[in-house]
Design an enzyme around this catalytic site. Sequence first.
Site, PDB file in Angstrom:
ATOM      1  N   ASP A 195       0.818  -1.217   0.000  1.00  0.00           N
ATOM      2  CA  ASP A 195       0.000   0.000   0.000  1.00  0.00           C
ATOM      3  C   ASP A 195       0.855   1.271   0.000  1.00  0.00           C
ATOM      4  O   ASP A 195       0.325   2.367  -0.144  1.00  0.00           O
ATOM      5  CB  ASP A 195      -0.927  -0.005   1.218  1.00  0.00           C
ATOM      6  CG  ASP A 195      -2.139   0.905   1.041  1.00  0.00           C
ATOM      7  OD1 ASP A 195      -2.523   1.159  -0.109  1.00  0.00           O
ATOM      8  OD2 ASP A 195      -2.695   1.361   2.057  1.00  0.00           O
ATOM      9  N   THR A 236      -7.939   4.703  -0.430  1.00  0.00           N
ATOM     10  CA  THR A 236      -8.093   3.434  -1.127  1.00  0.00           C
ATOM     11  C   THR A 236      -9.551   2.977  -1.105  1.00  0.00           C
ATOM     12  O   THR A 236     -10.209   3.032  -0.070  1.00  0.00           O
ATOM     13  CB  THR A 236      -7.231   2.340  -0.459  1.00  0.00           C
ATOM     14  OG1 THR A 236      -5.871   2.780  -0.448  1.00  0.00           O
ATOM     15  CG2 THR A 236      -7.332   1.032  -1.217  1.00  0.00           C
ATOM     16  N   GLN A 281      -4.881  -1.624  -7.437  1.00  0.00           N
ATOM     17  CA  GLN A 281      -5.653  -0.802  -6.501  1.00  0.00           C
ATOM     18  C   GLN A 281      -6.391   0.279  -7.266  1.00  0.00           C
ATOM     19  O   GLN A 281      -5.892   0.811  -8.262  1.00  0.00           O
ATOM     20  CB  GLN A 281      -4.725  -0.155  -5.468  1.00  0.00           C
ATOM     21  CG  GLN A 281      -5.429   0.639  -4.389  1.00  0.00           C
ATOM     22  CD  GLN A 281      -4.456   1.244  -3.385  1.00  0.00           C
ATOM     23  OE1 GLN A 281      -4.212   2.454  -3.390  1.00  0.00           O
ATOM     24  NE2 GLN A 281      -3.892   0.408  -2.510  1.00  0.00           N
TER      25      GLN A 281
END
Length: 288
Positions: A204, A228, A278
Site C-alpha cells: 500500500d 483506497t 488498486q
Amino acid sequence: MSQVLNDLVSLLSLEQIEQGLFRGQSQDIGLGHVFGGQVMGQALSAARKTVPAERKVHSFHAYFLRAGDEKLPIVYDVEIMRDGGSFSARRVKAIQKGQPIFYMTCSFQLPEVGLDHQIPMPKVPGPDGLLNQQEVAMTLRDKVPPRILQAFIADAPIEMRLVEPLNPVAPEAAAPVRNVWMRVNGTLPADTCVHEYLLAYASDFNFLVTAAQPHGVSFLTPGMRMATIDHAMWFHRPVNFNEWLLYSIDSPTAMGGRGFVRGHFFNQAGELVASSTQEGLMRLMQGK
C-alpha cells in the site's frame, strides 16, 4: 530483528478471542487514520490461522468501507467459505465500533507443479547507492510540515529506496510510473507467512500516489484527497522480504475522481513474486 520490525511483526500477530474471531492492535503512522496496509496484513494473518498449514495464500481481494480509528483495536471475523481438494477460501470482516470497516476475500492453495512463465523485470538501477525514504525526507526538511516529516524520518520497519525520487512539496508532471526497492529493516524468521503479511502491508506504500504524477500533484497538494477503495494481490512465487524486492508500479488511467494503479514485485534474481492492483478516490478540491 530491529525493534521497529519486531513491533510490526507483533502487530500482525493477532490475539484469538473466539473461534474465527481475532483482535489486532492499531498503529499510528501519522495519517490520521489506520494505514490500509496494516488492515490487509492483519486480515490475511487472521485468515491464515483458519487454513491448514500446507496451503499457501495465492490471492486476496479487499474493499475499504470506512476509515479506521488508529486509536482503537480492530476485530477480525473470519468466515470459512470453502475447503476443497486443492483450494480454501475465506472471507474476513474487519470491525470497529460495531461496524465493518473492511472486507477481504482470500484464497489458499496446496502447492503444485504447473506451466510457468512471467513478464521480464524492468531494467532499472539496483538499490545500492539510492537514497532511502528517510534520507529523501531530510533533503525536504525545510519544506515539509513537521508532522509529515516526523513520520518519514522515523526509524521504519521497511526500508524503501525510490529509483527516481519525486518532490511531493513541489511536484512536477511526470509519467505515471514509479519503481521502489523494498526490504525489511532487520531479519525475519523463515516462516513464509510472515513475509507474505509484511508484503501485503508494504504493497500500500507508494501506490495510489503514482496515479497523481501526470497531473503535477501529490498527497501534500492543498485540496488533494486520496483514499483506497479496493486492493487486490496475487502471490506467484515464494517471498523473501529479507532481501531487496523491486516494486514496479504504473497507473494506466485516472478518471471520474478515481485513480487506478498496478504493481509487480520482483526479487533481484528477476523472478516475479507478487502482483497487486488498486483503485482509489483521487479528488482535487478546488479552493481548499
